[in-house]
Design a protein around this motif. Structure first.
Motif, PDB file in Angstrom:
ATOM      1  N   LYS A   1      55.110  51.954  22.414  1.00 24.82           N
ATOM      2  CA  LYS A   1      55.159  51.500  21.028  1.00 24.82           C
ATOM      3  C   LYS A   1      56.308  52.123  20.255  1.00 24.82           C
ATOM      4  CE  LYS A   1      52.261  51.285  16.856  1.00 24.82           C
ATOM      5  NZ  LYS A   1      50.898  51.568  16.302  1.00 24.82           N
ATOM      6  N   GLU A   2      56.567  53.410  20.480  1.00 26.57           N
ATOM      7  CA  GLU A   2      57.604  54.106  19.712  1.00 26.57           C
ATOM      8  C   GLU A   2      59.015  53.776  20.186  1.00 26.57           C
ATOM      9  OE1 GLU A   2      56.138  57.056  22.906  1.00 26.57           O
ATOM     10  OE2 GLU A   2      55.307  55.479  21.617  1.00 26.57           O
ATOM     11  N   GLU A   3      59.141  53.025  21.295  1.00 23.23           N
ATOM     12  CA  GLU A   3      60.476  52.725  21.826  1.00 23.23           C
ATOM     13  C   GLU A   3      61.110  51.494  21.204  1.00 23.23           C
ATOM     14  OE1 GLU A   3      60.959  54.271  26.275  1.00 23.23           O
ATOM     15  OE2 GLU A   3      59.360  52.773  26.100  1.00 23.23           O
ATOM     16  N   LEU A   4      60.338  50.684  20.494  1.00 25.31           N
ATOM     17  CA  LEU A   4      60.886  49.482  19.875  1.00 25.31           C
ATOM     18  C   LEU A   4      60.420  49.423  18.425  1.00 25.31           C
ATOM     19  CD1 LEU A   4      62.670  47.021  20.386  1.00 25.31           C
ATOM     20  CD2 LEU A   4      60.618  45.734  20.971  1.00 25.31           C
ATOM     21  N   THR A   5      61.276  49.840  17.531  1.00 24.91           N
ATOM     22  CA  THR A   5      60.951  49.914  16.111  1.00 24.91           C
ATOM     23  C   THR A   5      60.566  48.534  15.566  1.00 24.91           C
ATOM     24  OG1 THR A   5      62.508  51.740  15.837  1.00 24.91           O
ATOM     25  CG2 THR A   5      61.837  50.566  13.849  1.00 24.91           C
ATOM     26  N   GLY A   6      59.419  48.463  14.921  1.00 16.10           N
ATOM     27  CA  GLY A   6      58.985  47.227  14.289  1.00 16.10           C
ATOM     28  C   GLY A   6      58.113  46.343  15.146  1.00 16.10           C
ATOM     29  N   ALA A   7      57.996  46.649  16.451  1.00 16.80           N
ATOM     30  CA  ALA A   7      57.149  45.818  17.307  1.00 16.80           C
ATOM     31  C   ALA A   7      55.677  46.027  16.968  1.00 16.80           C
ATOM     32  CB  ALA A   7      57.413  46.134  18.781  1.00 16.80           C
ATOM     33  N   GLY A   8      55.280  47.287  16.813  1.00 14.51           N
ATOM     34  CA  GLY A   8      53.896  47.572  16.479  1.00 14.51           C
ATOM     35  C   GLY A   8      52.969  47.602  17.664  1.00 14.51           C
ATOM     36  N   TYR A   9      53.505  47.580  18.861  1.00 16.52           N
ATOM     37  CA  TYR A   9      52.683  47.599  20.065  1.00 16.52           C
ATOM     38  C   TYR A   9      53.515  48.162  21.215  1.00 16.52           C
ATOM     39  CZ  TYR A   9      55.381  43.443  21.345  1.00 16.52           C
ATOM     40  OH  TYR A   9      56.405  42.579  21.641  1.00 16.52           O
ATOM     41  N   GLY A  10      52.837  48.553  22.269  1.00 19.58           N
ATOM     42  CA  GLY A  10      53.479  48.889  23.532  1.00 19.58           C
ATOM     43  C   GLY A  10      52.951  47.955  24.601  1.00 19.58           C
TER      44      GLY A  10
ATOM     45  N   VAL B   1      63.507  41.103  13.986  1.00 17.40           N
ATOM     46  CA  VAL B   1      64.823  41.683  14.233  1.00 17.40           C
ATOM     47  C   VAL B   1      64.604  43.069  14.828  1.00 17.40           C
ATOM     48  CG1 VAL B   1      67.008  42.468  13.236  1.00 17.40           C
ATOM     49  CG2 VAL B   1      65.926  40.379  12.380  1.00 17.40           C
ATOM     50  N   TYR B   2      65.124  43.281  16.037  1.00 17.23           N
ATOM     51  CA  TYR B   2      64.968  44.549  16.734  1.00 17.23           C
ATOM     52  C   TYR B   2      66.315  45.251  16.851  1.00 17.23           C
ATOM     53  CZ  TYR B   2      60.241  43.060  18.049  1.00 17.23           C
ATOM     54  OH  TYR B   2      58.917  42.663  18.018  1.00 17.23           O
ATOM     55  N   LEU B   3      66.291  46.569  16.737  1.00 20.37           N
ATOM     56  CA  LEU B   3      67.520  47.343  16.809  1.00 20.37           C
ATOM     57  C   LEU B   3      68.198  47.146  18.163  1.00 20.37           C
ATOM     58  CD1 LEU B   3      66.331  50.679  15.159  1.00 20.37           C
ATOM     59  CD2 LEU B   3      67.739  48.871  14.130  1.00 20.37           C
ATOM     60  N   ARG B   4      69.475  46.842  18.107  1.00 23.73           N
ATOM     61  CA  ARG B   4      70.218  46.498  19.307  1.00 23.73           C
ATOM     62  C   ARG B   4      70.075  47.560  20.403  1.00 23.73           C
ATOM     63  NH1 ARG B   4      74.754  43.219  20.238  1.00 23.73           N
ATOM     64  NH2 ARG B   4      75.915  43.780  22.118  1.00 23.73           N
ATOM     65  N   ARG B   5      70.318  48.814  20.042  1.00 20.30           N
ATOM     66  CA  ARG B   5      70.339  49.854  21.058  1.00 20.30           C
ATOM     67  C   ARG B   5      68.984  50.023  21.715  1.00 20.30           C
ATOM     68  NH1 ARG B   5      71.883  51.158  25.102  1.00 20.30           N
ATOM     69  NH2 ARG B   5      72.006  53.303  25.844  1.00 20.30           N
ATOM     70  N   GLU B   6      67.903  49.941  20.932  1.00 19.70           N
ATOM     71  CA  GLU B   6      66.569  50.073  21.504  1.00 19.70           C
ATOM     72  C   GLU B   6      66.250  48.887  22.408  1.00 19.70           C
ATOM     73  OE1 GLU B   6      64.320  52.537  17.911  1.00 19.70           O
ATOM     74  OE2 GLU B   6      63.904  50.398  18.198  1.00 19.70           O
ATOM     75  N   TRP B   7      66.531  47.694  21.901  1.00 22.69           N
ATOM     76  CA  TRP B   7      66.170  46.492  22.660  1.00 22.69           C
ATOM     77  C   TRP B   7      66.975  46.389  23.957  1.00 22.69           C
ATOM     78  CZ3 TRP B   7      67.658  42.147  25.006  1.00 22.69           C
ATOM     79  CH2 TRP B   7      66.675  41.182  25.247  1.00 22.69           C
ATOM     80  N   GLU B   8      68.266  46.678  23.869  1.00 23.11           N
ATOM     81  CA  GLU B   8      69.137  46.625  25.040  1.00 23.11           C
ATOM     82  C   GLU B   8      68.608  47.529  26.148  1.00 23.11           C
ATOM     83  OE1 GLU B   8      73.910  46.782  25.514  1.00 23.11           O
ATOM     84  OE2 GLU B   8      73.038  48.381  24.298  1.00 23.11           O
ATOM     85  N   ASN B   9      68.156  48.698  25.772  1.00 28.75           N
ATOM     86  CA  ASN B   9      67.719  49.659  26.775  1.00 28.75           C
ATOM     87  C   ASN B   9      66.394  49.261  27.411  1.00 28.75           C
ATOM     88  OD1 ASN B   9      68.721  52.177  27.950  1.00 28.75           O
ATOM     89  ND2 ASN B   9      66.742  52.981  27.308  1.00 28.75           N
ATOM     90  N   ILE B  10      65.432  48.815  26.610  1.00 29.88           N
ATOM     91  CA  ILE B  10      64.124  48.495  27.198  1.00 29.88           C
ATOM     92  C   ILE B  10      64.193  47.263  28.085  1.00 29.88           C
ATOM     93  CG2 ILE B  10      62.879  49.579  25.282  1.00 29.88           C
ATOM     94  CD1 ILE B  10      62.153  46.688  24.369  1.00 29.88           C
TER      95      ILE B  10
END
Length: 454
Positions: free
Chosen positions: A360-369, A402-411
């Motif tokens: 959950k904490e790896e993708l800001t704004g998702a609200g879930y893992g 809208v997800y932060l590029r760096r977080e989304w790219e990595n996951i």
């Protein structure tokens, strides 16, 4: 909630058993390919090999046994003179029926990437009274071969048989995990250097019916172990207008298809893209859905992507095959090497369905893992952040994120990650579905060709 994809967890556990000794994340990151410069065509690197047969020349180049190549605007293969009859007992209904059959076998393809994984996909028409099976045989560096592995028994409908993957396929060196053929121990250097595909077409005896296959092929890949990937520079600012559907508005509906909407991220994403291209089920096709349910086409997609062996709607090739049942649609399962490649598709108007897993904490704004979830990338902001239609949203209005590029790219691109228990498990390494018209625009064709897809 997003799909938990239990069979992905099984594969993750198997690969993590050897990946747990991988290099330090910082070292692993240096082994990933450098991103292509902004506004240039994506760089081809030795990570992914796509080979799909779809032209009249392709079909004539394979080995036909009772099939014929069909010319025309959309070439394919069909039954010509059946080889004989065979009985098939459907493991999910217990029904045994007799079928006429014929086969087409591809030439052996030597992959440009000696592969740790191979995923097949296909596009076909299967009228009632017909179905098909797709098999794959891999070749090891010592010349040894795998068995003919069944990658799917499939029909567009579910009246003649229940579409299914096949469990318990392996030879001690490689194993089929639902829709993915994987080397058992990639750390030992073992790879699959080549493969063949065999398509068997079935029809009710004594009829002139035939399936028609327009496209069949596979994606072979050898993505390095990596917990992180290098950051890419933004090069596209565009947002595509894609319908928005939430899987969560279908929670509890048709639980026979993987417990209902809470697990329907894959078919919900597929339906969004099918409709982006102007296709959708007819009123007659939707007549089986409870009229009290909103967006009945999402229920329809779940039913017709459902894998009765896997027990879910997340079979990757089955989703692509579903999309290609709509008029003049092509669809594949592949991997992209970078976010830059994904941007090149958005730039020419092709949205991308991506598979990823994260805490959950790896993708800001998702609200879930999630241990495995599909969403649709529809664009990029001026800052390069990812605009996604995320079906794991409370309602349709909330689907656009809208997800932060760096977080989304990595996951999305990593192959190793730590789960909530701190255990090393696998990531999908850039897996995605791509759907496009059978006759794409010239700009779209150029990008698809650069990825080895047309």
């Amino acid at each position: 909630m997003p799909e938990s994809t239990p069979r992905r967890t099984v594969l993750a556990a198997a690969l993590a058993a050897v990946a747990s000794t991988a290099a330090d994340p910082a070292v692993a990151a240096t082994r990933a390919p450098d991103p292509a410069p902004p506004a240039r065509p994506p760089a081809r690197t030795g990570l992914v090999d796509n080979r799909f047969w779809s032209s009249y020349t392709d079909w004539r180049g394979g080995h036909a046994a009772g099939t014929r190549a069909v010319a025309g605007r959309r070439p394919g293969i069909a039954i010509d003179s059946p080889l004989g009859r065979t009985d098939y007992t459907d493991p999910h209904t217990g029904t045994t029926a007799s079928w006429e059959y014929a086969t087409w076998t591809s030439p052996r393809h030597t992959a440009t990437v000696p592969a740790t994984e191979i995923i097949a996909s296909w596009n076909a028409d299967t009228p009632a009274g017909t179905w098909l099976a797709v098999e794959l045989r891999g070749t090891y560096p010592d010349g040894g071969e795998t068995p003919w592995y069944v990658m799917g028994r499939w029909a567009a409908g579910d009246g003649d048989l229940r579409r299914t993957s096949v469990d318990d396929q392996g030879d001690g060196r490689s194993t089929v995990w639902t829709d993915t053929l994987a080397v058992d121990d990639p750390t030992g250097g073992l790879r699959l250097v080549a493969y063949e595909l065999r398509v068997t077409l079935y029809r009710a005896p004594g009829t002139a019916l035939t399936p028609t296959v327009w496209r069949v092929g596979a994606m072979a890949s050898d993505i390095p172990d990596r917990f992180t990937v290098p950051a890419s520079a933004p090069c596209t600012a565009r947002e595509l207008t894609v319908p928005r559907y939430s899987q969560n508005t279908h929670v509890g509906q048709y639980p026979e298809y993987d417990n209902g909407g809470e697990a329907w991220c894959s078919p919900t994403s597929s339906q969004m893209i099918v409709e982006y291209w102007g296709r959708r089920p007819t009123a007659e096709q939707l007549a089986w859905v409870n009229p009290a349910f909103d967006d009945p086409q999402v229920c329809h997609a779940a039913r017709y992507t459902y894998d009765y062996q896997y027990g879910g709607c997340g079979n990757w090739p089955f989703n692509a095959a579903y999309a290609a049942t709509y008029p003049e649609m092509s669809a594949v399962v592949t991997r992209l090497r970078s976010l830059t490649e994904l941007e090149s598709l958005i730039r020419v108007g092709i949205p991308v369905i991506t598979s990823q897993s994260f805490r959950k904490e790896e993708l800001t704004g998702a609200g879930y893992g999630t241990a495995g979830h599909l969403m649709t990338v529809i664009g990029f902001t001026a800052d390069g952040d990812v605009i996604a239609n995320d079906p794991a949203s409370p309602n349709n209005d909330a689907v656009r994120r809208v997800y932060l590029r760096r977080e989304w790219e990595n996951i999305w691109l990593r192959t190793n990650r730590y789960n909530a228990s701190g255990k090393v498990v696998s990531g999908t390494g850039g897996v995605c579905y791509l759907y496009w018209p059978a006759e794409p625009a010239p700009s779209q064709r150029r990008v698809l060709r650069s990825l080895g897809l047309v």
